[in-house]
Design a protein around this motif. Structure first.
Motif, PDB file in Angstrom:
ATOM      1  N   VAL A   1       0.861  -1.177   0.000  1.00 30.81           N
ATOM      2  CA  VAL A   1       0.000   0.000   0.000  1.00 30.81           C
ATOM      3  C   VAL A   1       0.898   1.228   0.000  1.00 30.81           C
ATOM      4  O   VAL A   1       1.834   1.329   0.805  1.00 30.81           O
ATOM      5  CB  VAL A   1      -0.939   0.020   1.227  1.00 30.81           C
ATOM      6  CG1 VAL A   1      -1.835   1.245   1.194  1.00 30.81           C
ATOM      7  CG2 VAL A   1      -1.767  -1.254   1.296  1.00 30.81           C
TER       8      VAL A   1
ATOM      9  N   ALA B   1       0.179  -1.958   5.804  1.00 32.06           N
ATOM     10  CA  ALA B   1      -1.077  -2.689   5.597  1.00 32.06           C
ATOM     11  C   ALA B   1      -1.386  -3.469   6.869  1.00 32.06           C
ATOM     12  O   ALA B   1      -0.469  -4.019   7.495  1.00 32.06           O
ATOM     13  CB  ALA B   1      -0.953  -3.639   4.412  1.00 32.06           C
TER      14      ALA B   1
ATOM     15  N   ARG C   1      -7.584  -6.629  -0.750  1.00 30.59           N
ATOM     16  CA  ARG C   1      -7.079  -5.335  -1.219  1.00 30.59           C
ATOM     17  C   ARG C   1      -8.113  -4.208  -1.220  1.00 30.59           C
ATOM     18  O   ARG C   1      -7.854  -3.134  -0.664  1.00 30.59           O
ATOM     19  CB  ARG C   1      -6.465  -5.506  -2.612  1.00 30.59           C
ATOM     20  CG  ARG C   1      -5.839  -4.265  -3.173  1.00 30.59           C
ATOM     21  CD  ARG C   1      -5.266  -4.539  -4.577  1.00 30.59           C
ATOM     22  NE  ARG C   1      -5.221  -3.338  -5.337  1.00 30.59           N
ATOM     23  CZ  ARG C   1      -6.218  -2.848  -6.060  1.00 30.59           C
ATOM     24  NH1 ARG C   1      -7.355  -3.482  -6.176  1.00 30.59           N
ATOM     25  NH2 ARG C   1      -6.082  -1.710  -6.709  1.00 30.59           N
TER      26      ARG C   1
ATOM     27  N   LEU D   1      -7.785  -0.716   1.047  1.00 27.33           N
ATOM     28  CA  LEU D   1      -7.701   0.599   0.415  1.00 27.33           C
ATOM     29  C   LEU D   1      -8.821   1.515   0.901  1.00 27.33           C
ATOM     30  O   LEU D   1      -8.593   2.712   1.120  1.00 27.33           O
ATOM     31  CB  LEU D   1      -7.718   0.468  -1.109  1.00 27.33           C
ATOM     32  CG  LEU D   1      -6.484  -0.211  -1.712  1.00 27.33           C
ATOM     33  CD1 LEU D   1      -6.609  -0.309  -3.216  1.00 27.33           C
ATOM     34  CD2 LEU D   1      -5.206   0.514  -1.320  1.00 27.33           C
TER      35      LEU D   1
ATOM     36  N   VAL E   1      -4.177   7.021  -2.427  1.00 28.53           N
ATOM     37  CA  VAL E   1      -3.716   5.753  -1.867  1.00 28.53           C
ATOM     38  C   VAL E   1      -3.860   4.673  -2.931  1.00 28.53           C
ATOM     39  O   VAL E   1      -4.923   4.535  -3.553  1.00 28.53           O
ATOM     40  CB  VAL E   1      -4.511   5.372  -0.598  1.00 28.53           C
ATOM     41  CG1 VAL E   1      -4.059   4.021  -0.067  1.00 28.53           C
ATOM     42  CG2 VAL E   1      -4.348   6.441   0.485  1.00 28.53           C
TER      43      VAL E   1
ATOM     44  N   GLY F   1      -2.755   0.460  -4.014  1.00 29.35           N
ATOM     45  CA  GLY F   1      -2.365  -0.831  -3.468  1.00 29.35           C
ATOM     46  C   GLY F   1      -2.291  -1.882  -4.557  1.00 29.35           C
ATOM     47  O   GLY F   1      -3.021  -1.817  -5.544  1.00 29.35           O
TER      48      GLY F   1
END
Length: 115
Positions: free
Chosen positions: A10, A25, A40, A44, A54, A56
């Motif tokens: 991330v 993370a 995921r 996020l 952001v 990932g």
């Protein structure tokens, strides 16, 4: 023993992507790539707002690196795509890079340096 197949990377960035850094993370390692991919979007969502942008991605881990140290090498393209891999420290284009140095008057034995 748990086998690591993927790492959730991330990254938080400024709006213009000029400043980016890894964000921790909550669960960074996964036994399967699918578990990582399923987790995921939730991670996020939870991390939104920690930085202006952001990102990932799930990074595959070579099983050969499981018992060795590895480093995550990443970059973000101007359009926001993450390119990342786990590599052996000091590797260059997949080849190992070995660096040796010794100070004059020292020799290395199996325990450490001795005069």
């Amino acid at each position: 023993m748990e086998h690591v197949a993927a790492i959730l990377l991330v990254i938080g960035c400024s709006n213009d992507l000029s400043s980016c850094k890894e964000l921790p993370a909550p669960v960074p390692v996964f036994e399967t790539a699918q578990e990582c991919a399923d987790t995921r979007p939730f991670v996020l969502d939870d991390m939104a707002g920690r930085r202006e942008r952001v990102f990932g991605t799930c990074v595959a881990v070579d099983p050969a690196l499981e018992e060795e140290d590895g480093e995550i090498v990443w970059d973000i393209s101007p359009d926001g795509r993450i390119e990342a891999s786990v590599e052996r420290p000091g590797s260059v284009d997949g080849d190992s890079l070995v660096v040796a140095s010794a100070e004059p008057g020292f020799e290395k034995d199996h325990v450490g340096l001795k005069r």
